[in-house]
Design an enzyme around this catalytic site. Structure first.
Site, PDB file in Angstrom:
ATOM      1  N   SER A 151      52.159  36.711  31.926  1.00 42.03           N
ATOM      2  CA  SER A 151      52.589  35.309  32.008  1.00 42.03           C
ATOM      3  C   SER A 151      53.328  34.924  30.734  1.00 42.03           C
ATOM      4  O   SER A 151      53.042  35.473  29.654  1.00 42.03           O
ATOM      5  CB  SER A 151      51.373  34.402  32.167  1.00 42.03           C
ATOM      6  OG  SER A 151      51.749  33.041  32.058  1.00 42.03           O
TER       7      SER A 151
ATOM      8  N   TYR B 184      43.243  32.099  28.271  1.00 40.62           N
ATOM      9  CA  TYR B 184      44.258  32.553  29.242  1.00 40.62           C
ATOM     10  C   TYR B 184      45.469  33.132  28.502  1.00 40.62           C
ATOM     11  O   TYR B 184      45.954  34.207  28.845  1.00 40.62           O
ATOM     12  CB  TYR B 184      44.682  31.395  30.159  1.00 40.62           C
ATOM     13  CG  TYR B 184      45.637  31.848  31.247  1.00 40.62           C
ATOM     14  CD1 TYR B 184      45.189  32.603  32.325  1.00 40.62           C
ATOM     15  CD2 TYR B 184      47.000  31.548  31.184  1.00 40.62           C
ATOM     16  CE1 TYR B 184      46.064  33.040  33.317  1.00 40.62           C
ATOM     17  CE2 TYR B 184      47.880  31.974  32.161  1.00 40.62           C
ATOM     18  CZ  TYR B 184      47.404  32.723  33.231  1.00 40.62           C
ATOM     19  OH  TYR B 184      48.267  33.159  34.196  1.00 40.62           O
TER      20      TYR B 184
HETATM   21  N1  LIG Z   1      51.211  30.538  39.451  1.00 42.30           N
HETATM   22  C1  LIG Z   1      51.686  30.567  38.221  1.00 42.30           C
HETATM   23  O1  LIG Z   1      52.275  29.573  37.720  1.00 42.30           O
HETATM   24  C2  LIG Z   1      51.556  31.840  37.396  1.00 42.30           C
HETATM   25  C3  LIG Z   1      52.368  31.981  36.283  1.00 42.30           C
HETATM   26  C4  LIG Z   1      52.284  33.130  35.500  1.00 42.30           C
HETATM   27  C5  LIG Z   1      51.399  34.133  35.850  1.00 42.30           C
HETATM   28  N2  LIG Z   1      50.577  33.977  36.938  1.00 42.30           N
HETATM   29  C6  LIG Z   1      49.663  35.090  37.244  1.00 42.30           C
HETATM   30  O2  LIG Z   1      49.976  35.563  38.549  1.00 42.30           O
HETATM   31  C7  LIG Z   1      48.832  36.192  39.122  1.00 42.30           C
HETATM   32  C8  LIG Z   1      48.640  35.683  40.553  1.00 42.30           C
HETATM   33  O3  LIG Z   1      48.445  34.279  40.512  1.00 42.30           O
HETATM   34  P1  LIG Z   1      48.913  33.300  41.690  1.00 42.30           P
HETATM   35  O4  LIG Z   1      49.614  32.169  41.064  1.00 42.30           O
HETATM   36  O5  LIG Z   1      49.563  34.050  42.777  1.00 42.30           O
HETATM   37  O6  LIG Z   1      47.454  32.760  42.129  1.00 42.30           O
HETATM   38  P2  LIG Z   1      46.771  32.520  43.563  1.00 42.30           P
HETATM   39  O7  LIG Z   1      47.750  31.977  44.544  1.00 42.30           O
HETATM   40  O8  LIG Z   1      45.547  31.730  43.261  1.00 42.30           O
HETATM   41  O9  LIG Z   1      46.344  34.014  44.045  1.00 42.30           O
HETATM   42  C9  LIG Z   1      45.355  34.740  43.365  1.00 42.30           C
HETATM   43  C10 LIG Z   1      45.045  36.022  44.134  1.00 42.30           C
HETATM   44  O10 LIG Z   1      44.115  36.792  43.350  1.00 42.30           O
HETATM   45  C11 LIG Z   1      42.952  37.096  44.138  1.00 42.30           C
HETATM   46  N3  LIG Z   1      41.780  37.100  43.260  1.00 42.30           N
HETATM   47  C12 LIG Z   1      41.368  36.097  42.423  1.00 42.30           C
HETATM   48  N4  LIG Z   1      40.215  36.453  41.815  1.00 42.30           N
HETATM   49  C13 LIG Z   1      39.899  37.700  42.264  1.00 42.30           C
HETATM   50  C14 LIG Z   1      38.812  38.595  42.026  1.00 42.30           C
HETATM   51  N5  LIG Z   1      37.774  38.270  41.231  1.00 42.30           N
HETATM   52  N6  LIG Z   1      38.809  39.802  42.650  1.00 42.30           N
HETATM   53  C15 LIG Z   1      39.821  40.139  43.487  1.00 42.30           C
HETATM   54  N7  LIG Z   1      40.872  39.332  43.764  1.00 42.30           N
HETATM   55  C16 LIG Z   1      40.894  38.127  43.169  1.00 42.30           C
HETATM   56  C17 LIG Z   1      42.902  35.969  45.188  1.00 42.30           C
HETATM   57  O11 LIG Z   1      42.204  36.363  46.384  1.00 42.30           O
HETATM   58  P3  LIG Z   1      40.623  36.035  46.639  1.00 42.30           P
HETATM   59  O12 LIG Z   1      40.367  34.648  46.112  1.00 42.30           O
HETATM   60  O13 LIG Z   1      40.410  36.197  48.115  1.00 42.30           O
HETATM   61  O14 LIG Z   1      39.870  37.076  45.866  1.00 42.30           O
HETATM   62  C18 LIG Z   1      44.389  35.776  45.485  1.00 42.30           C
HETATM   63  O15 LIG Z   1      44.832  36.747  46.409  1.00 42.30           O
HETATM   64  C19 LIG Z   1      47.648  35.898  38.181  1.00 42.30           C
HETATM   65  O16 LIG Z   1      47.398  37.035  37.381  1.00 42.30           O
HETATM   66  C20 LIG Z   1      48.172  34.748  37.310  1.00 42.30           C
HETATM   67  O17 LIG Z   1      47.564  34.734  36.048  1.00 42.30           O
HETATM   68  C21 LIG Z   1      50.634  32.864  37.721  1.00 42.30           C
END
Ligand SMILES: NC(=O)c1ccc[n+]([C@@H]2O[C@H](COP(=O)([O-])OP(=O)(O)OC[C@H]3O[C@@H](n4cnc5c(N)ncnc54)[C@H](OP(=O)(O)O)[C@@H]3O)[C@@H](O)[C@H]2O)c1
Length: 263
Positions: A138, A148
């Site tokens: 990120s 984070y």
């Molecule tokens: N959205 C942003 O603005 C942003 C920006 C920069 C980086 N990121 C990074 O991008 C990545 C994905 O985030 P996102 O925005 O796509 O979030 P999201 O829509 O909340 O999706 C998160 C995914 O991770 C899975 N997950 C969460 N905890 C888990 C666990 N303990 N074991 C296995 N699976 C787990 C969830 O499925 P389940 O809940 O079913 O397990 C879901 O499929 C993360 O690493 C985040 O830090 C996000």
């Protein structure tokens, strides 16, 4: 045909990787906790072109579940060509506390699981002389917003270290450092987003395409969008007190309540 394993492949950025790779004809392996969502995503990805989709219901906060995913990555009879270490969540919890349980969970899912899965995939890929790993980090890792930011700084630095070890092996390693993307992430972590200007949100599909292009070209760090790559270039050249002042401002704007849990 190539096979990709995506952690957190049922929502947000992981699901966008799933759609993009399904359209390219990849076989997919999805890892997440919620089996119902895994089944829904598997059906969607099969419908748009994935020849096969396996699901592994695993909580990456649980070391035995992580070992199950390692077994799949190490299976030489059904090799994985692309690992996307993506599962994660926002950590909006103070560092000044005796209760580190949220930080512990974040470290297990976004540091230890990334390390263990990355190591297993790298070993299998290096022995075959080909493969790719994308670690979803990120832009938060370039500023100083609690654990984070520290975790994502680790993911980016770890990716560079892995790239150094794998140099010349035929295995590409990329840290994807996105800015703000509308997914379930912010709501799940109770992070207020109303103060983030519309111009700073980036499109999830464009982010994923940029990451796949960067991986194909062997780029080790990918910061999608001109806006964010310019912003981060500036941040990396600022004095650290200025970076901390910016971090304080972002952190105070997005607070919802004290001690909000994540995931
Ligand atoms: N959205 C942003 O603005 C942003 C920006 C920069 C980086 N990121 C990074 O991008 C990545 C994905 O985030 P996102 O925005 O796509 O979030 P999201 O829509 O909340 O999706 C998160 C995914 O991770 C899975 N997950 C969460 N905890 C888990 C666990 N303990 N074991 C296995 N699976 C787990 C969830 O499925 P389940 O809940 O079913 O397990 C879901 O499929 C993360 O690493 C985040 O830090 C996000």
């Amino acid at each position: 045909m190539a096979t990709a394993l995506i952690t957190g492949g049922t929502s947000g950025i992981g699901a966008a990787f799933g759609r993009s790779l399904a359209r390219r004809g990849f076989d997919l392996i999805l890892v997440a906790r919620d089996q119902a969502k895994l089944d829904l995503s598997a059906a969607e990805f099969r419908a748009i072109g994935a020849p096969s989709v396996e699901t592994i219901s695993a909580d990456l906060n649980d070391r035995a579940d992580v070992a199950t995913v390692v077994d799949r990555l190490s299976n030489t009879a059904a090799p994985v060509d692309l690992l996307i270490n993506n599962a994660g969540f926002g950590v909006h919890f103070p560092l000044v506390t005796l209760d580190t349980s949220v930080h512990d969970r974040a470290l297990e899912v976004m540091v230890r699981a990334v390390l263990v899965l990355g190591g297993a995939a790298a070993l299998a890929m290096r022995s075959r002389g080909s493969g790719a790993i994308i670690n979803v980090s990120s832009t938060a890792g370039f500023v100083t917003m609690g654990s984070y930011s520290a975790i994502k700084a680790w993911v980016t630095s770890y990716t560079e270290g892995l790239a150094v070890e794998l140099h010349g092996s035929g295995v590409a390693v990329t840290a994807l450092c996105p800015g703000w993307i509308r997914t379930e992430f912010h709501e799940r972590a109770n992070i207020r987003t109303s103060s983030i200007p519309d111009a700073l949100w980036i499109d999830v599909d464009r982010t994923v395409e940029a990451a796949l292009r960067a991986s194909a070209k062997g780029h080790v760090i990918s910061i999608p969008s001109k806006r964010f790559s310019t912003l981060i270039w500036i941040v990396r050249h600022l004095p650290r007190p200025a970076v901390r002042a910016i971090s304080r401002k972002i952190q105070s704007d997005r607070s919802v309540a004290e001690h909000v849990d994540a995931a």
